[in-house]
Structure formats: C-alpha cells, structure tokens
Design a protein around this motif. Structure first.
Motif, PDB file in Angstrom:
ATOM      1  N   ILE A 261      -3.253   0.500  -3.503  1.00  0.00           N
ATOM      2  CA  ILE A 261      -3.106  -0.693  -3.396  1.00  0.00           C
ATOM      3  C   ILE A 261      -2.776  -1.765  -4.373  1.00  0.00           C
TER       4      ILE A 261
ATOM      5  N   GLY B  62       3.862  -1.296   3.494  1.00  0.00           N
ATOM      6  CA  GLY B  62       3.591   0.119   3.664  1.00  0.00           C
ATOM      7  C   GLY B  62       4.382   1.052   3.438  1.00  0.00           C
TER       8      GLY B  62
ATOM      9  N   VAL C  14       0.893  -1.300   0.114  1.00  0.00           N
ATOM     10  CA  VAL C  14       0.189   0.084   0.014  1.00  0.00           C
ATOM     11  C   VAL C  14       0.840   1.215   0.057  1.00  0.00           C
TER      12      VAL C  14
ATOM     13  N   PHE D 235      -4.289   6.955  -1.572  1.00  0.00           N
ATOM     14  CA  PHE D 235      -4.099   5.673  -1.474  1.00  0.00           C
ATOM     15  C   PHE D 235      -4.266   4.823  -2.635  1.00  0.00           C
TER      16      PHE D 235
END
Length: 133
Positions: free
Chosen positions: A121, A108, A78, A119
């Motif tokens: 992912i 992360g 992420v 954000f």
C-alpha cells in the motif's frame, strides 16, 4: 534539492539498505513509499492477513513520524499478487484501519510479483497545517 525525508522509528537501516525514502514531505503533502507486511528485519509475514495488518502498521508508523494519521490520507494505491484469489481476503481487513467514510481515493493493481510479498500500500496524505511541508 534537499528532500524532507520522514523515517519511522527503528526502520531507517532497512530503507538505507534498499536505497529509498519511506516518505517525503513536499508542498503540503506527504508522499509515502509502498509499505509491505515486513517485519523489523525486512522479512515478510508468512500469511496474507498478517501481511496486510503489518503493511498498515508500517504505513501508520510512517504517517505518525510525519505528524499525520490515516485520516489525512487522500489517495491510496494498493498492489495485490493474484487479486482474484487475494483481494477479498485483504479487503476484509482494511476497515480495521480505514475508518469511517468519506474514504480516500483508491487505485487497486493486480501484480505477479512484490519481492516476496502479497500486498503493498502506498499513499499520499495532506499534511496538517501545523506540520508544514
């Protein structure tokens, strides 16, 4: 080499415009490009929580198109803009999508820019035996 590319329904033009594949099957795995909280036209959801949910929805659409689900994911990366401010907010939403333990591995990364998003992912999933790869 011909890549075994997976496209979710309704978003192929967006990927073609940006010149990348949403996912590629190889050697029994599915390698999924980073998914952001973009609407059908590619524009970002305005709020972080909506972006996180939309990113997971977009990810799940790619996984589904490949015959997988999030249960098949083994590795997650992420990217979060301003993680000191946004990590806990984003991570509060993750259990809605992540499921029960054992969970995939996670990396992360805090970043300063994600093309207008907060954000992103990306994942690697093990393809179910009947799907191949």
């Amino acid at each position: 080499m011909n890549r075994d590319v997976v496209f979710p329904a309704g978003r192929q033009a967006l990927y073609e415009r940006n010149r990348y594949s949403p996912a590629v099957r190889a050697n029994g795995f599915l390698f999924v490009s980073g998914q952001v909280g973009s609407r059908e036209d590619g524009s970002p959801e305005p709020e972080l929580d909506a972006q996180v949910r939309r990113a997971f929805d977009n990810l799940n659409a790619v996984l589904d198109a490949a015959g997988c689900s999030f249960d098949d994911v083994v590795d997650v990366t992420v990217f979060i803009v301003d993680p000191e401010k946004n990590f806990e907010k984003a991570w509060a939403i993750v259990p809605e999508y992540w499921g029960e333990a054992p969970h995939p591995t996670l990396t992360g990364i805090g970043v300063t820019w994600l093309y207008g998003f907060q954000f992103e992912i990306k994942v690697i999933a093990k393809l179910p035996a009947q799907v191949g790869g």
